[in-house]
Write a protein that holds these residues in place. Sequence first.
Motif, PDB file in Angstrom:
ATOM      1  N   LYS A  25      15.462   0.100  17.108  1.00 13.82           N
ATOM      2  CA  LYS A  25      17.437   0.759  15.859  1.00 13.82           C
ATOM      3  C   LYS A  25      17.169   1.759  16.075  1.00 13.82           C
ATOM      4  N   GLN A  26      18.195   1.495  15.352  1.00 15.16           N
ATOM      5  CA  GLN A  26      18.594   3.686  15.947  1.00 15.16           C
ATOM      6  C   GLN A  26      18.110   4.329  14.427  1.00 15.16           C
ATOM      7  N   ARG A  27      17.900   5.809  14.901  1.00 14.40           N
ATOM      8  CA  ARG A  27      17.395   6.180  13.873  1.00 14.40           C
ATOM      9  C   ARG A  27      18.026   5.990  12.895  1.00 14.40           C
ATOM     10  N   GLU A  28      17.567   6.296  11.477  1.00 11.94           N
ATOM     11  CA  GLU A  28      18.496   6.023  10.190  1.00 11.94           C
ATOM     12  C   GLU A  28      17.546   7.263   9.184  1.00 11.94           C
ATOM     13  N   LEU A  29      18.718   8.160   7.816  1.00 10.07           N
ATOM     14  CA  LEU A  29      17.852   8.970   7.229  1.00 10.07           C
ATOM     15  C   LEU A  29      17.200   8.485   5.779  1.00 10.07           C
ATOM     16  N   VAL A  30      16.347   9.021   5.643  1.00 11.13           N
ATOM     17  CA  VAL A  30      14.511   8.120   5.191  1.00 11.13           C
ATOM     18  C   VAL A  30      15.373   8.607   3.663  1.00 11.13           C
ATOM     19  N   ALA A  31      14.982  10.350   3.214  1.00 14.62           N
ATOM     20  CA  ALA A  31      14.914  11.030   2.348  1.00 14.62           C
ATOM     21  C   ALA A  31      15.482  12.562   2.463  1.00 14.62           C
TER      22      ALA A  31
ATOM     23  N   GLY B 127       0.993  -1.568  -0.177  1.00 12.29           N
ATOM     24  CA  GLY B 127      -0.409   0.166   0.479  1.00 12.29           C
ATOM     25  C   GLY B 127       0.963   1.136   0.068  1.00 12.29           C
ATOM     26  N   SER B 128       0.130   2.155  -0.220  1.00 11.90           N
ATOM     27  CA  SER B 128       1.002   3.608   0.239  1.00 11.90           C
ATOM     28  C   SER B 128       0.187   4.372   0.809  1.00 11.90           C
ATOM     29  N   LEU B 129       1.543   5.328   1.825  1.00 16.40           N
ATOM     30  CA  LEU B 129       0.810   6.561   2.579  1.00 16.40           C
ATOM     31  C   LEU B 129       1.334   7.160   2.195  1.00 16.40           C
ATOM     32  N   ARG B 130       1.693   8.671   2.851  1.00 14.22           N
ATOM     33  CA  ARG B 130       1.268  10.280   1.959  1.00 14.22           C
ATOM     34  C   ARG B 130       1.735  10.868   3.106  1.00 14.22           C
TER      35      ARG B 130
ATOM     36  N   THR C  25       9.090   9.002  -2.191  1.00 12.10           N
ATOM     37  CA  THR C  25       9.351  10.332  -3.264  1.00 12.10           C
ATOM     38  C   THR C  25       9.167  11.542  -2.217  1.00 12.10           C
ATOM     39  N   ILE C  26      10.404  11.842  -2.079  1.00 12.74           N
ATOM     40  CA  ILE C  26      10.416  13.108  -1.164  1.00 12.74           C
ATOM     41  C   ILE C  26      10.076  14.814  -2.149  1.00 12.74           C
ATOM     42  N   SER C  27       9.639  16.088  -1.474  1.00 13.60           N
ATOM     43  CA  SER C  27       9.042  16.568  -2.302  1.00 13.60           C
ATOM     44  C   SER C  27       8.423  17.865  -1.178  1.00 13.60           C
ATOM     45  N   ARG C  28       8.713  19.288  -1.771  1.00 16.79           N
ATOM     46  CA  ARG C  28       8.497  20.556  -0.886  1.00 16.79           C
ATOM     47  C   ARG C  28       7.103  21.153  -1.554  1.00 16.79           C
ATOM     48  N   ASP C  29       6.534  22.184  -0.735  1.00 16.53           N
ATOM     49  CA  ASP C  29       6.298  23.064  -1.306  1.00 16.53           C
ATOM     50  C   ASP C  29       6.428  24.097  -0.870  1.00 16.53           C
ATOM     51  N   ASN C  30       7.424  24.968  -1.172  1.00 16.96           N
ATOM     52  CA  ASN C  30       8.046  26.523  -0.260  1.00 16.96           C
ATOM     53  C   ASN C  30       6.507  27.303  -0.435  1.00 16.96           C
ATOM     54  N   VAL C  31       5.209  27.405  -0.658  1.00 21.14           N
ATOM     55  CA  VAL C  31       4.603  28.207  -0.662  1.00 21.14           C
ATOM     56  C   VAL C  31       3.869  27.818   0.730  1.00 21.14           C
ATOM     57  N   LYS C  32       3.255  26.810   1.506  1.00 20.81           N
ATOM     58  CA  LYS C  32       3.034  25.874   2.614  1.00 20.81           C
ATOM     59  C   LYS C  32       4.051  25.651   3.476  1.00 20.81           C
ATOM     60  N   ASN C  33       5.681  25.813   3.405  1.00 21.01           N
ATOM     61  CA  ASN C  33       6.160  25.347   4.228  1.00 21.01           C
ATOM     62  C   ASN C  33       6.118  24.031   4.640  1.00 21.01           C
ATOM     63  N   THR C  34       5.696  23.633   3.366  1.00 20.86           N
ATOM     64  CA  THR C  34       5.263  21.961   3.772  1.00 20.86           C
ATOM     65  C   THR C  34       6.389  21.022   3.540  1.00 20.86           C
ATOM     66  N   VAL C  35       6.801  19.905   3.441  1.00 22.99           N
ATOM     67  CA  VAL C  35       7.960  18.598   3.047  1.00 22.99           C
ATOM     68  C   VAL C  35       6.890  17.940   2.562  1.00 22.99           C
ATOM     69  N   TYR C  36       7.089  17.081   1.761  1.00 26.37           N
ATOM     70  CA  TYR C  36       6.362  15.156   2.452  1.00 26.37           C
ATOM     71  C   TYR C  36       7.317  14.408   1.717  1.00 26.37           C
ATOM     72  N   LEU C  37       6.203  12.940   1.955  1.00 27.88           N
ATOM     73  CA  LEU C  37       7.348  11.643   1.575  1.00 27.88           C
ATOM     74  C   LEU C  37       5.452  11.251   1.334  1.00 27.88           C
ATOM     75  N   GLN C  38       5.995  10.999  -0.110  1.00 28.32           N
ATOM     76  CA  GLN C  38       5.048   9.165  -0.641  1.00 28.32           C
ATOM     77  C   GLN C  38       6.173   8.231  -0.377  1.00 28.32           C
ATOM     78  N   MET C  39       5.232   7.374   0.322  1.00 25.72           N
ATOM     79  CA  MET C  39       5.877   6.257   0.210  1.00 25.72           C
ATOM     80  C   MET C  39       4.823   5.192  -0.413  1.00 25.72           C
ATOM     81  N   ASN C  40       5.449   3.761  -1.413  1.00 24.53           N
ATOM     82  CA  ASN C  40       4.304   4.134  -2.135  1.00 24.53           C
ATOM     83  C   ASN C  40       5.027   2.304  -2.024  1.00 24.53           C
ATOM     84  N   ASN C  41       4.613   0.677  -2.464  1.00 29.21           N
ATOM     85  CA  ASN C  41       4.552  -0.193  -1.875  1.00 29.21           C
ATOM     86  C   ASN C  41       5.699  -0.874  -1.007  1.00 29.21           C
TER      87      ASN C  41
END
Length: 116
Positions: free
Chosen positions: A43-49, A16-19, A68-84
């Motif tokens: 486990k230790q904290r690890e980098l994703v993106a 499945g997917s989550l954002r 996939t990581i993306s940013r909306d600079n107008v909304k000051n928001t970063v997203y992480l789309q997670m598939n599969n």
Amino acid sequence: QVQLVESGGGLVQAGGSLRLSCQASGSVSSINAMGWYRQAPGKQRELVATMTNGGSTNYADSVKGRFTISRDNVKNTVYLQMNNLKPEDTAVYYCNADMPFRTVYWGQGTQVAVSS
């Protein structure tokens, strides 16, 4: 200072997917890069993106091609789309903002659970 508020976690079946979303507030103009990290139980904290202001991205090998990581600079928001999603993606996911002088801010975390 910067405040980070994450949302979008939850329980999903494998495949499945989550954002995830992370909204920043405060001194957002000083942010150099934003990213996502995760920490699984025991486990230790690890980098994703991560993504810089210039749009350069960096991904953990384990998520390349699925997240996939993306940013909306107008909304000051970063997203992480997670598939599969896979059971091994189960973790608390934290948003991160890198500031000048090696200052780092973290969000409170959002739980992602993937069932097999």
